[in-house]
Design a protein around this motif. Sequence first.
Motif, PDB file in Angstrom:
ATOM      1  N   GLU A 214       0.832  -1.203   0.000  1.00 53.90           N
ATOM      2  CA  GLU A 214       0.000   0.000   0.000  1.00 53.90           C
ATOM      3  C   GLU A 214       0.866   1.252   0.000  1.00 53.90           C
ATOM      4  O   GLU A 214       0.557   2.236  -0.676  1.00 53.90           O
ATOM      5  CB  GLU A 214      -0.931   0.014   1.208  1.00 53.90           C
ATOM      6  N   THR A 215       1.954   1.215   0.756  1.00 56.86           N
ATOM      7  CA  THR A 215       2.873   2.356   0.785  1.00 56.86           C
ATOM      8  C   THR A 215       3.475   2.594  -0.593  1.00 56.86           C
ATOM      9  O   THR A 215       3.590   3.746  -1.048  1.00 56.86           O
ATOM     10  CB  THR A 215       3.980   2.113   1.822  1.00 56.86           C
TER      11      THR A 215
ATOM     12  N   ALA B  50       2.922   5.888  -2.936  1.00 57.46           N
ATOM     13  CA  ALA B  50       4.087   6.607  -3.455  1.00 57.46           C
ATOM     14  C   ALA B  50       3.988   6.783  -4.971  1.00 57.46           C
ATOM     15  O   ALA B  50       4.348   7.844  -5.509  1.00 57.46           O
ATOM     16  CB  ALA B  50       5.369   5.877  -3.081  1.00 57.46           C
ATOM     17  N   LEU B  51       3.484   5.782  -5.679  1.00 56.77           N
ATOM     18  CA  LEU B  51       3.304   5.902  -7.130  1.00 56.77           C
ATOM     19  C   LEU B  51       2.264   6.963  -7.470  1.00 56.77           C
ATOM     20  O   LEU B  51       2.443   7.746  -8.411  1.00 56.77           O
ATOM     21  CB  LEU B  51       2.868   4.560  -7.729  1.00 56.77           C
ATOM     22  N   ILE B  52       1.175   7.007  -6.707  1.00 58.79           N
ATOM     23  CA  ILE B  52       0.154   8.025  -6.939  1.00 58.79           C
ATOM     24  C   ILE B  52       0.735   9.417  -6.694  1.00 58.79           C
ATOM     25  O   ILE B  52       0.514  10.345  -7.478  1.00 58.79           O
ATOM     26  CB  ILE B  52      -1.075   7.755  -6.050  1.00 58.79           C
ATOM     27  N   ALA B  53       1.493   9.569  -5.604  1.00 60.20           N
ATOM     28  CA  ALA B  53       2.107  10.864  -5.302  1.00 60.20           C
ATOM     29  C   ALA B  53       3.111  11.262  -6.384  1.00 60.20           C
ATOM     30  O   ALA B  53       3.181  12.433  -6.781  1.00 60.20           O
ATOM     31  CB  ALA B  53       2.783  10.806  -3.933  1.00 60.20           C
ATOM     32  N   LEU B  54       3.879  10.301  -6.868  1.00 62.34           N
ATOM     33  CA  LEU B  54       4.823  10.578  -7.952  1.00 62.34           C
ATOM     34  C   LEU B  54       4.088  11.039  -9.207  1.00 62.34           C
ATOM     35  O   LEU B  54       4.520  11.967  -9.892  1.00 62.34           O
ATOM     36  CB  LEU B  54       5.668   9.334  -8.250  1.00 62.34           C
ATOM     37  N   GLY B  55       2.948  10.412  -9.494  1.00 62.42           N
ATOM     38  CA  GLY B  55       2.146  10.818 -10.646  1.00 62.42           C
ATOM     39  C   GLY B  55       1.643  12.245 -10.517  1.00 62.42           C
ATOM     40  O   GLY B  55       1.652  13.010 -11.478  1.00 62.42           O
ATOM     41  N   PHE B  56       1.210  12.628  -9.308  1.00 63.30           N
ATOM     42  CA  PHE B  56       0.773  14.013  -9.098  1.00 63.30           C
ATOM     43  C   PHE B  56       1.937  14.981  -9.258  1.00 63.30           C
ATOM     44  O   PHE B  56       1.789  16.055  -9.854  1.00 63.30           O
ATOM     45  CB  PHE B  56       0.139  14.192  -7.713  1.00 63.30           C
TER      46      PHE B  56
ATOM     47  N   THR C  43      -3.116   3.665  -8.673  1.00 62.43           N
ATOM     48  CA  THR C  43      -4.492   3.479  -8.217  1.00 62.43           C
ATOM     49  C   THR C  43      -4.935   2.021  -8.362  1.00 62.43           C
ATOM     50  O   THR C  43      -5.533   1.447  -7.434  1.00 62.43           O
ATOM     51  CB  THR C  43      -5.444   4.397  -9.005  1.00 62.43           C
ATOM     52  N   LEU C  44      -4.662   1.432  -9.501  1.00 58.51           N
ATOM     53  CA  LEU C  44      -5.018   0.019  -9.699  1.00 58.51           C
ATOM     54  C   LEU C  44      -4.266  -0.878  -8.726  1.00 58.51           C
ATOM     55  O   LEU C  44      -4.838  -1.839  -8.183  1.00 58.51           O
ATOM     56  CB  LEU C  44      -4.748  -0.394 -11.143  1.00 58.51           C
ATOM     57  N   MET C  45      -3.012  -0.563  -8.490  1.00 60.24           N
ATOM     58  CA  MET C  45      -2.214  -1.332  -7.529  1.00 60.24           C
ATOM     59  C   MET C  45      -2.813  -1.216  -6.129  1.00 60.24           C
ATOM     60  O   MET C  45      -2.913  -2.209  -5.409  1.00 60.24           O
ATOM     61  CB  MET C  45      -0.778  -0.838  -7.545  1.00 60.24           C
TER      62      MET C  45
END
Length: 59
Positions: A14-15, A19-25, A48-50
């Motif tokens: 989940e972490t 982190a991937l979502i934050a990187l995308g933003f 998000t899918l992850m």
Amino acid sequence: MTRWPKFLRRGPMETTAIALIALGFFMLFQPFLLALYGYSFITMLIGTLMFIVVSKFPE
């Protein structure tokens, strides 16, 4: 019941997804490189899918 490896448990995965979502933003709102902007949506989508899949993992 067999135990899952530590890296496949819910908390660390989940972490990683967050982190991937934050990187995308970050990639979406940075003003320097157009290439990062181009890959921002796919990065957020993968994160998000992850997160959706990983939220079903055992603790």
